[in-house]
Design a protein around this motif. Sequence first.
Motif, PDB file in Angstrom:
ATOM      1  N   ILE A   1       5.640   5.720   9.265  1.00  0.00           N
ATOM      2  CA  ILE A   1       4.310   6.134   8.810  1.00  0.00           C
ATOM      3  C   ILE A   1       3.287   5.044   9.110  1.00  0.00           C
ATOM      4  O   ILE A   1       2.164   5.329   9.546  1.00  0.00           O
ATOM      5  CB  ILE A   1       4.335   6.475   7.306  1.00  0.00           C
ATOM      6  CG1 ILE A   1       5.209   7.705   7.052  1.00  0.00           C
ATOM      7  CG2 ILE A   1       2.920   6.713   6.781  1.00  0.00           C
ATOM      8  CD1 ILE A   1       5.532   7.945   5.588  1.00  0.00           C
ATOM      9  N   SER A   2       3.681   3.787   8.907  1.00  0.00           N
ATOM     10  CA  SER A   2       2.740   2.695   9.164  1.00  0.00           C
ATOM     11  C   SER A   2       2.401   2.589  10.655  1.00  0.00           C
ATOM     12  O   SER A   2       1.276   2.232  11.009  1.00  0.00           O
ATOM     13  CB  SER A   2       3.275   1.365   8.637  1.00  0.00           C
ATOM     14  OG  SER A   2       4.394   0.934   9.366  1.00  0.00           O
TER      15      SER A   2
ATOM     16  N   HIS B   1       8.863   4.401   5.880  1.00  0.00           N
ATOM     17  CA  HIS B   1       7.661   3.594   5.654  1.00  0.00           C
ATOM     18  C   HIS B   1       7.156   2.987   6.973  1.00  0.00           C
ATOM     19  O   HIS B   1       5.960   3.042   7.279  1.00  0.00           O
ATOM     20  CB  HIS B   1       7.992   2.498   4.637  1.00  0.00           C
ATOM     21  CG  HIS B   1       6.959   1.441   4.493  1.00  0.00           C
ATOM     22  ND1 HIS B   1       5.804   1.611   3.758  1.00  0.00           N
ATOM     23  CD2 HIS B   1       6.906   0.181   4.976  1.00  0.00           C
ATOM     24  CE1 HIS B   1       5.093   0.503   3.802  1.00  0.00           C
ATOM     25  NE2 HIS B   1       5.737  -0.384   4.542  1.00  0.00           N
ATOM     26  N   THR B   2       8.064   2.443   7.755  1.00  0.00           N
ATOM     27  CA  THR B   2       7.707   1.838   9.039  1.00  0.00           C
ATOM     28  C   THR B   2       7.144   2.887  10.000  1.00  0.00           C
ATOM     29  O   THR B   2       6.132   2.645  10.669  1.00  0.00           O
ATOM     30  CB  THR B   2       8.926   1.130   9.660  1.00  0.00           C
ATOM     31  OG1 THR B   2       9.359   0.116   8.745  1.00  0.00           O
ATOM     32  CG2 THR B   2       8.600   0.513  10.997  1.00  0.00           C
TER      33      THR B   2
ATOM     34  N   ALA C   1      -0.283   5.018  11.260  1.00  0.00           N
ATOM     35  CA  ALA C   1      -1.557   4.472  10.776  1.00  0.00           C
ATOM     36  C   ALA C   1      -2.125   3.459  11.768  1.00  0.00           C
ATOM     37  O   ALA C   1      -3.318   3.496  12.083  1.00  0.00           O
ATOM     38  CB  ALA C   1      -1.369   3.827   9.402  1.00  0.00           C
TER      39      ALA C   1
ATOM     40  N   THR D   1       4.777   4.582  -0.002  1.00  0.00           N
ATOM     41  CA  THR D   1       6.201   4.377   0.315  1.00  0.00           C
ATOM     42  C   THR D   1       6.577   2.907   0.190  1.00  0.00           C
ATOM     43  O   THR D   1       7.718   2.588  -0.159  1.00  0.00           O
ATOM     44  CB  THR D   1       6.558   4.891   1.726  1.00  0.00           C
ATOM     45  OG1 THR D   1       5.715   4.257   2.697  1.00  0.00           O
ATOM     46  CG2 THR D   1       6.421   6.406   1.822  1.00  0.00           C
ATOM     47  N   GLY D   2       5.636   2.011   0.431  1.00  0.00           N
ATOM     48  CA  GLY D   2       5.899   0.577   0.303  1.00  0.00           C
ATOM     49  C   GLY D   2       6.213   0.166  -1.126  1.00  0.00           C
ATOM     50  O   GLY D   2       6.934  -0.812  -1.358  1.00  0.00           O
TER      51      GLY D   2
ATOM     52  N   SER E   1      -2.213   8.382   6.541  1.00  0.00           N
ATOM     53  CA  SER E   1      -1.019   7.585   6.862  1.00  0.00           C
ATOM     54  C   SER E   1      -1.097   6.213   6.196  1.00  0.00           C
ATOM     55  O   SER E   1      -0.071   5.641   5.810  1.00  0.00           O
ATOM     56  CB  SER E   1      -0.801   7.485   8.374  1.00  0.00           C
ATOM     57  OG  SER E   1      -1.929   6.943   9.016  1.00  0.00           O
ATOM     58  N   THR E   2      -2.298   5.689   5.992  1.00  0.00           N
ATOM     59  CA  THR E   2      -2.450   4.433   5.264  1.00  0.00           C
ATOM     60  C   THR E   2      -2.067   4.620   3.801  1.00  0.00           C
ATOM     61  O   THR E   2      -1.327   3.807   3.228  1.00  0.00           O
ATOM     62  CB  THR E   2      -3.899   3.901   5.389  1.00  0.00           C
ATOM     63  OG1 THR E   2      -4.126   3.557   6.756  1.00  0.00           O
ATOM     64  CG2 THR E   2      -4.123   2.678   4.516  1.00  0.00           C
TER      65      THR E   2
ATOM     66  N   HIS F   1      -2.867  -3.850   7.215  1.00  0.00           N
ATOM     67  CA  HIS F   1      -1.637  -3.323   7.820  1.00  0.00           C
ATOM     68  C   HIS F   1      -0.922  -4.402   8.643  1.00  0.00           C
ATOM     69  O   HIS F   1       0.298  -4.424   8.738  1.00  0.00           O
ATOM     70  CB  HIS F   1      -1.947  -2.147   8.766  1.00  0.00           C
ATOM     71  CG  HIS F   1      -2.035  -0.822   8.119  1.00  0.00           C
ATOM     72  ND1 HIS F   1      -0.936  -0.131   7.675  1.00  0.00           N
ATOM     73  CD2 HIS F   1      -3.112  -0.029   7.858  1.00  0.00           C
ATOM     74  CE1 HIS F   1      -1.324   1.029   7.171  1.00  0.00           C
ATOM     75  NE2 HIS F   1      -2.633   1.106   7.271  1.00  0.00           N
TER      76      HIS F   1
ATOM     77  N   THR G   1       1.637   4.982   3.650  1.00  0.00           N
ATOM     78  CA  THR G   1       2.269   3.680   3.892  1.00  0.00           C
ATOM     79  C   THR G   1       2.292   2.867   2.607  1.00  0.00           C
ATOM     80  O   THR G   1       3.322   2.282   2.246  1.00  0.00           O
ATOM     81  CB  THR G   1       1.519   2.906   5.001  1.00  0.00           C
ATOM     82  OG1 THR G   1       1.630   3.624   6.225  1.00  0.00           O
ATOM     83  CG2 THR G   1       2.089   1.510   5.186  1.00  0.00           C
ATOM     84  N   CYS G   2       1.175   2.831   1.918  1.00  0.00           N
ATOM     85  CA  CYS G   2       1.116   2.079   0.653  1.00  0.00           C
ATOM     86  C   CYS G   2       2.071   2.671  -0.374  1.00  0.00           C
ATOM     87  O   CYS G   2       2.828   1.931  -1.026  1.00  0.00           O
ATOM     88  CB  CYS G   2      -0.304   2.079   0.101  1.00  0.00           C
ATOM     89  SG  CYS G   2      -1.468   1.131   1.084  1.00  0.00           S
TER      90      CYS G   2
END
Length: 168
Positions: free
Chosen positions: A14-15, A11-12, A18, A52-53, A45-46, A103, A49-50
Amino acid sequence: MFGLTTLGTLHTAISLVALWAGYQSLLQRGAIDPRQRLGQVYLWSTVLTCLTGFGIFQRGGFNEAHMLGVLTLLVVGLALLPLRARAWPYAQTVLWTLTLFFHMVPGLTETFMRVPLGAPLFAGPDDPKLKASVGVVFLVFAVVMAAQVLRMRRRQRATPLGAAALRP
């Protein structure tokens, strides 16, 4: 590493992609434009990120960070609508920049609750210093969003066709 799970590490990563794509796009084009390559990288990637979060529950169940992910996805969806309203290009530009600010909220929170090792800057998500930092970052983003709108308006007035200048 830094108390992150495998999903947290993914997650980190990918963020960070982004964030890089969003800031690169702002620096190069003055806006995040999903029709451009960097904008596409930022968009996907946003979204990742969401998504996977939503699987990260370090502080219990569904919380404010998960709600921010839902809000981010809603704003992304709204920004992708092909509306024909005269002010819509301005709104889209501001919405994309707003997602970049979104983000930053968990980025600041999660990073500085862990760093520096052994003496993190923030004690937790309710730390007044964290809230003040998020407020300052929001003010910076508000200035950036206002500058984007002003830039678009100047370009529209300077272009004979007007509408062509509304592209970010």
